[in-house]
Motif scaffolding. Sequence first.
Motif, PDB file in Angstrom:
ATOM      1  N   TYR A  31      74.595 100.307 -49.426  1.00 49.30           N
ATOM      2  CA  TYR A  31      73.220 100.408 -49.917  1.00 49.30           C
ATOM      3  C   TYR A  31      73.071  99.596 -51.204  1.00 49.30           C
ATOM      4  CZ  TYR A  31      73.410 104.566 -46.949  1.00 49.30           C
ATOM      5  OH  TYR A  31      73.595 105.421 -45.902  1.00 49.30           O
ATOM      6  N   CYS A  32      71.861  99.077 -51.418  1.00 49.68           N
ATOM      7  CA  CYS A  32      71.515  98.498 -52.714  1.00 49.68           C
ATOM      8  C   CYS A  32      70.049  98.777 -52.982  1.00 49.68           C
ATOM      9  CB  CYS A  32      71.775  96.988 -52.744  1.00 49.68           C
ATOM     10  SG  CYS A  32      71.480  96.267 -54.390  1.00 49.68           S
ATOM     11  N   GLY A  33      69.765  99.427 -54.096  1.00 54.39           N
ATOM     12  CA  GLY A  33      68.389  99.698 -54.467  1.00 54.39           C
ATOM     13  C   GLY A  33      67.664  98.417 -54.845  1.00 54.39           C
ATOM     14  N   VAL A  34      66.346  98.474 -54.777  1.00 51.22           N
ATOM     15  CA  VAL A  34      65.495  97.352 -55.184  1.00 51.22           C
ATOM     16  C   VAL A  34      64.790  97.743 -56.478  1.00 51.22           C
ATOM     17  CG1 VAL A  34      63.552  95.879 -54.567  1.00 51.22           C
ATOM     18  CG2 VAL A  34      65.148  96.647 -52.791  1.00 51.22           C
ATOM     19  N   CYS A  35      65.124  97.052 -57.556  1.00 52.28           N
ATOM     20  CA  CYS A  35      64.564  97.334 -58.878  1.00 52.28           C
ATOM     21  C   CYS A  35      63.399  96.375 -59.154  1.00 52.28           C
ATOM     22  CB  CYS A  35      65.644  97.168 -59.940  1.00 52.28           C
ATOM     23  SG  CYS A  35      65.063  97.398 -61.633  1.00 52.28           S
ATOM     24  N   HIS A  36      62.452  96.822 -59.949  1.00 55.98           N
ATOM     25  CA  HIS A  36      61.318  95.963 -60.302  1.00 55.98           C
ATOM     26  C   HIS A  36      61.797  94.686 -60.993  1.00 55.98           C
ATOM     27  CE1 HIS A  36      57.357  94.858 -62.059  1.00 55.98           C
ATOM     28  NE2 HIS A  36      56.884  95.532 -61.032  1.00 55.98           N
ATOM     29  N   SER A  37      62.880  94.788 -61.751  1.00 57.51           N
ATOM     30  CA  SER A  37      63.389  93.599 -62.437  1.00 57.51           C
ATOM     31  C   SER A  37      63.953  92.576 -61.451  1.00 57.51           C
ATOM     32  CB  SER A  37      64.451  93.975 -63.479  1.00 57.51           C
ATOM     33  OG  SER A  37      65.538  94.633 -62.873  1.00 57.51           O
ATOM     34  N   ASP A  38      64.359  93.004 -60.254  1.00 60.36           N
ATOM     35  CA  ASP A  38      64.786  92.050 -59.231  1.00 60.36           C
ATOM     36  C   ASP A  38      63.652  91.086 -58.907  1.00 60.36           C
ATOM     37  OD1 ASP A  38      67.154  93.457 -59.138  1.00 60.36           O
ATOM     38  OD2 ASP A  38      66.736  94.443 -57.224  1.00 60.36           O
ATOM     39  N   LEU A  39      62.437  91.623 -58.793  1.00 59.79           N
ATOM     40  CA  LEU A  39      61.276  90.784 -58.528  1.00 59.79           C
ATOM     41  C   LEU A  39      61.020  89.834 -59.690  1.00 59.79           C
ATOM     42  CD1 LEU A  39      58.647  89.928 -57.110  1.00 59.79           C
ATOM     43  CD2 LEU A  39      57.542  91.922 -58.139  1.00 59.79           C
ATOM     44  N   HIS A  40      61.098  90.358 -60.922  1.00 63.19           N
ATOM     45  CA  HIS A  40      60.863  89.508 -62.086  1.00 63.19           C
ATOM     46  C   HIS A  40      61.816  88.314 -62.099  1.00 63.19           C
ATOM     47  CE1 HIS A  40      57.844  91.836 -64.101  1.00 63.19           C
ATOM     48  NE2 HIS A  40      58.598  92.908 -64.220  1.00 63.19           N
ATOM     49  N   VAL A  41      63.090  88.582 -61.818  1.00 63.03           N
ATOM     50  CA  VAL A  41      64.082  87.513 -61.861  1.00 63.03           C
ATOM     51  C   VAL A  41      63.874  86.554 -60.692  1.00 63.03           C
ATOM     52  CG1 VAL A  41      66.535  86.962 -61.737  1.00 63.03           C
ATOM     53  CG2 VAL A  41      65.765  88.902 -63.109  1.00 63.03           C
ATOM     54  N   ALA A  42      63.695  87.077 -59.491  1.00 60.38           N
ATOM     55  CA  ALA A  42      63.524  86.211 -58.317  1.00 60.38           C
ATOM     56  C   ALA A  42      62.332  85.275 -58.480  1.00 60.38           C
ATOM     57  CB  ALA A  42      63.372  87.056 -57.056  1.00 60.38           C
ATOM     58  N   ALA A  43      61.271  85.762 -59.110  1.00 63.44           N
ATOM     59  CA  ALA A  43      60.054  84.963 -59.288  1.00 63.44           C
ATOM     60  C   ALA A  43      60.068  84.155 -60.583  1.00 63.44           C
ATOM     61  CB  ALA A  43      58.833  85.878 -59.252  1.00 63.44           C
TER      62      ALA A  43
END
Length: 281
Positions: free
Chosen positions: A42-54
């Motif tokens: 499993y790997c959770g999806v953090c809001h900061s993942d979106l910030h970094v990806a974008a």
Amino acid sequence: MASNAPVDVLCMACEDTSCDFKPVKMQRRPVGPEDVLIDMKYCGVCHSDLHVAANHMSGIGMATKYPCVPGHELAGVCIAVGEKVTKVKVGDHVGVGCMAGHEQKCRKMVQTYNMKDWSGRAKSYPEGGHTLGGYTNKMVVHEKFSIVIPKSYPLECAGPVLCSGITMYEPMKTFGVTKDSHVGIVGLGGLGGMGIKLAKALGCKVSAITRSLAKEKMAKDLGADNVVASTDDKSMLANKKSMDLIINTIPSGHNWGAYQGLLKKGGKQVLLGIHSGFAAA
């Protein structure tokens, strides 16, 4: 089991700010003497993942390196260890949080994804690349940055504890909350819900602070003793100067000063949400 061969992995990666994630075959470094190989579950999806990806963080000196493989809420099962590993054994449930290469106290810490290694503990493959996170089927990590998860704890629930859990726990410990403390939690998303549970587990009185009472049942189900409606003058007045610590999780620009009146003299408000106002500052 140290090895000279790189580890073939499958990652979910994006190539640019469009965040069009696709499965990509990649490689991780060979398992070294102090490394742990994790079969990811499993790997959770953090809001900061979106910030970094974008590439939202470029304005504060954290431009994204592509291909980008986010993920810092990892949970899986150890399937191999290097010969010098003492902390983890094959079969253990293991998690990895936001660091993979050096302690947070160090100014040159290496995060689990989108950073270059400098200490040797978070080597990429081929060397010279950037770290790849938990959106993957296998992870290689130095044992120092692996967390043994009790098998009695549901593995599917462990990832968020390594992110939102520590994010909410740290200010509570820093500012010394006790069973006599009154803690306010602003925002009832993933961080806020975790914060209510942790503050309650520490014995605190907990107030959930939200715009209306629409989430009152949810807040109380999570453990809140009290719900404050921030748009209701009577509700705010009834809780004036009552709180020792407020943890504000709102991830967008807002008037955080409106909550200051809820604090006792000497109380603290901690702002956790990342938004454009902070980046501009």
